[in-house]
Design a protein around this motif. Structure first.
Motif, PDB file in Angstrom:
ATOM      1  N   PHE A 196       2.760  15.041  -3.024  1.00 15.77           N
ATOM      2  CA  PHE A 196       2.350  15.078  -1.621  1.00 15.77           C
ATOM      3  C   PHE A 196       3.539  14.697  -0.758  1.00 15.77           C
ATOM      4  N   HIS A 252       4.611   7.541   1.821  1.00 18.61           N
ATOM      5  CA  HIS A 252       5.238   6.325   2.329  1.00 18.61           C
ATOM      6  C   HIS A 252       4.632   5.116   1.632  1.00 18.61           C
ATOM      7  N   GLU A 305       0.837  -1.191   0.000  1.00 16.83           N
ATOM      8  CA  GLU A 305       0.000   0.000   0.000  1.00 16.83           C
ATOM      9  C   GLU A 305       0.874   1.243   0.000  1.00 16.83           C
ATOM     10  N   ASN A 306       0.485   2.208  -0.838  1.00 13.27           N
ATOM     11  CA  ASN A 306       1.176   3.491  -0.856  1.00 13.27           C
ATOM     12  C   ASN A 306       0.227   4.566  -0.329  1.00 13.27           C
ATOM     13  N   ALA A 307       0.800   5.538   0.390  1.00 12.26           N
ATOM     14  CA  ALA A 307      -0.022   6.570   1.032  1.00 12.26           C
ATOM     15  C   ALA A 307      -0.752   7.434   0.007  1.00 12.26           C
ATOM     16  N   ILE A 308      -0.260   7.510  -1.213  1.00  8.99           N
ATOM     17  CA  ILE A 308      -0.873   8.365  -2.234  1.00  8.99           C
ATOM     18  C   ILE A 308      -1.731   7.539  -3.192  1.00  8.99           C
ATOM     19  N   GLU A 309      -1.155   6.467  -3.699  1.00  2.00           N
ATOM     20  CA  GLU A 309      -1.835   5.718  -4.750  1.00  2.00           C
ATOM     21  C   GLU A 309      -2.736   4.609  -4.215  1.00  2.00           C
ATOM     22  N   GLY A 310      -2.614   4.312  -2.904  1.00  2.87           N
ATOM     23  CA  GLY A 310      -3.474   3.288  -2.334  1.00  2.87           C
ATOM     24  C   GLY A 310      -2.877   1.907  -2.480  1.00  2.87           C
ATOM     25  N   HIS A 351       2.001  13.571 -10.554  1.00  3.32           N
ATOM     26  CA  HIS A 351       1.030  14.033 -11.549  1.00  3.32           C
ATOM     27  C   HIS A 351       1.029  15.555 -11.715  1.00  3.32           C
ATOM     28  N   PRO A 410       3.855   3.346 -13.435  1.00  4.76           N
ATOM     29  CA  PRO A 410       2.612   4.133 -13.396  1.00  4.76           C
ATOM     30  C   PRO A 410       2.333   4.777 -12.032  1.00  4.76           C
ATOM     31  N   ARG A 424       3.981   0.884   2.367  1.00  7.16           N
ATOM     32  CA  ARG A 424       4.053  -0.276   3.257  1.00  7.16           C
ATOM     33  C   ARG A 424       4.439  -1.488   2.428  1.00  7.16           C
TER      34      ARG A 424
END
Lengths: 290, 290
Positions: free
Chosen positions: A177, A181, A59-64, A120, A113, A183
């Motif tokens: 942002f 981070h 999981e990424n804090a921005i992309e989910g 972006h 991506p 995970r």
């Protein structure tokens, strides 16, 4: 982890200098770390006991979430999470040394991506007319730029990949942002727990949960099972079951040890409600310095 | 929709022959449909009133939500959903006519990352050693194969793109899961509702909801607000707020009209609980034939 007698074999999502590599090197500085090409290949390597552990992004804090990791763990694998690594993600724009004076005229930007999405706004305001090209990893993009000194192209990735492939970083920290981070989870065939030195001591348990079919309000009852026991959830996410639009399974992170009595009763109650619950095990978090 | 006096301008995620194009053509057969390169460009075109509507993918039954659409709607835009199109997704393997006898020896496969993921097992068992290349859309992949008759490469995409770019379909329906549909939403600057002929008459309302900070059990209370009023949810999903790992907003689809008294009371109660709720409006679903 250190071990004088035996080196563990640890699969990670390669190539070398990928963010998975940075995470793996932090937790396993002295083990035998092996790059694999894809997330399913990392997971299969643990399943088939070719390696002892695999480190994959979750999981990424921005992309989910990383859907491939979650879906492969749910549908294809039978593994446990034995540790987690939290890594700060910093994206930089880098070019070949031969192009370092022309970088403002780049004609193509290469990256994974997720990395392109994380930058972006920067790309929109700074390079809105430059074509973006997707690669399988940020390190792969750096490698491509290194192999094409005659082309005026750039890669987006981490500082280690710039160093490894001899590229020049021309703009630092271009991610939109600040709190970026990722995970990573450490997977094993066995339900053990990695001893993690700099953990905050908070055990976490990941559950994968399927609701009884066509039962409106079922998710509300599931959350009640945790809420009235004061079992806190740090995450809940739905993923498609792949059986039709509107059918989901849920990934729930509970801030508790799966062996606590409250958790055992919660599992029993969830089963009684008609849910299918699978615990991926209890683990601790390593906070990586980078 | 038909209108003799005036054609609506409808933006869709292009190029022509994309799945968004197929969805748009079903609901808007007689309007002025305009291809845009990216999802943010489609959304911006509605925001700036360059077009009347935009059709963008929201969720696929296999791959899950399209994060770019959801995040851009939450963070960057102030639009309403005025209709939804449900389209069956069928993926085919296609090659240039010049290569139609060599297709079993293809040296590269091109498609959108979601399409590659939807055909993951097929590709693994059939072409495990063939490199996969990501393109910005399935139609873009078809175009690339059409422009390179001398290369032994294939694209994955829909039948319309094979037809448009003169390619030969060599294997049909290579997607792994049979129930493969995508939901597209029709966006507008105004909170209206498209009249939809073949809808099942079930109104749906999409909410975007942020929980009060650091309130364990808040999601449980939010679901209680709907559950005790018998307001059924057809979907709940978490997305990162982009303010740090573990901070999420939720997308909730309620099977009710936002103007029903029960819904109005639910909104008031959610506000009283400290939640921020935004309704994207009530809409009906068009079931596309393809």
């Amino acid at each position: 982890m250190t071990n004088n007698e035996w080196k563990y074999r640890v699969a990670y999502l390669g190539p070398e200098a990928s963010f998975s590599y940075l995470a793996t090197r932090e937790l396993f500085p002295n083990e035998w770390n092996i790059a694999y090409r894809t997330i399913p290949e990392c997971i299969d390597a643990v399943t088939n006991e070719v390696v002892d552990f695999a480190v994959v992004p979750l999981e990424n804090a921005i992309e989910g979430s990383v859907p491939l990791t979650i879906d492969y763990l749910f549908h294809e694998a039978d593994l446990y999470i034995v540790g987690e690594i939290k890594l700060k993600i910093q994206q930089h724009l880098m070019v070949n040394k031969a192009q370092k004076d022309n970088w403002e005229k780049i004609e193509g930007i290469y990256s994974h991506p997720h990395a392109l999405a994380q930058c972006h706004k920067y790309l929109f305001y700074r390079f809105s007319h430059v074509p973006l090209h997707q690669t399988s990893s940020t390190a792969q993009a750096a490698k491509m730029v290194a192999e094409n000194p005659d082309k005026c192209i750039a890669a987006i990735g981490n500082a280690t990949s710039a160093e490894k492939y001899g590229l020049v970083i021309v703009e630092k920290n271009i991610h939109d942002f600040h709190f970026n981070h990722t995970r990573f989870v450490v997977l094993s065939k066995y339900n053990t727990r990695l001893p993690i030195e700099n953990s905050d001591g908070q055990p976490k348990t990941m559950l994968m949960l399927t609701l009884p079919h066509d039962d409106a309000g079922a998710l509300h009852r599931v959350l009640s099972v945790f809420a009235w026991r004061r079992l806190n959830l740090s995450k809940i996410e739905s993923r498609p079951l792949k059986t039709g639009l509107g059918n989901y399974f849920f990934i729930i992170d509970v801030l508790a040890d799966e062996n606590e009595p409250m958790m055992k009763w919660a599992f029993e109650e969830l089963n009684a409600l008609g849910c299918t619950v699978k615990s991926l095990g209890t683990y601790y978090t390593y906070n990586a310095s980078e």
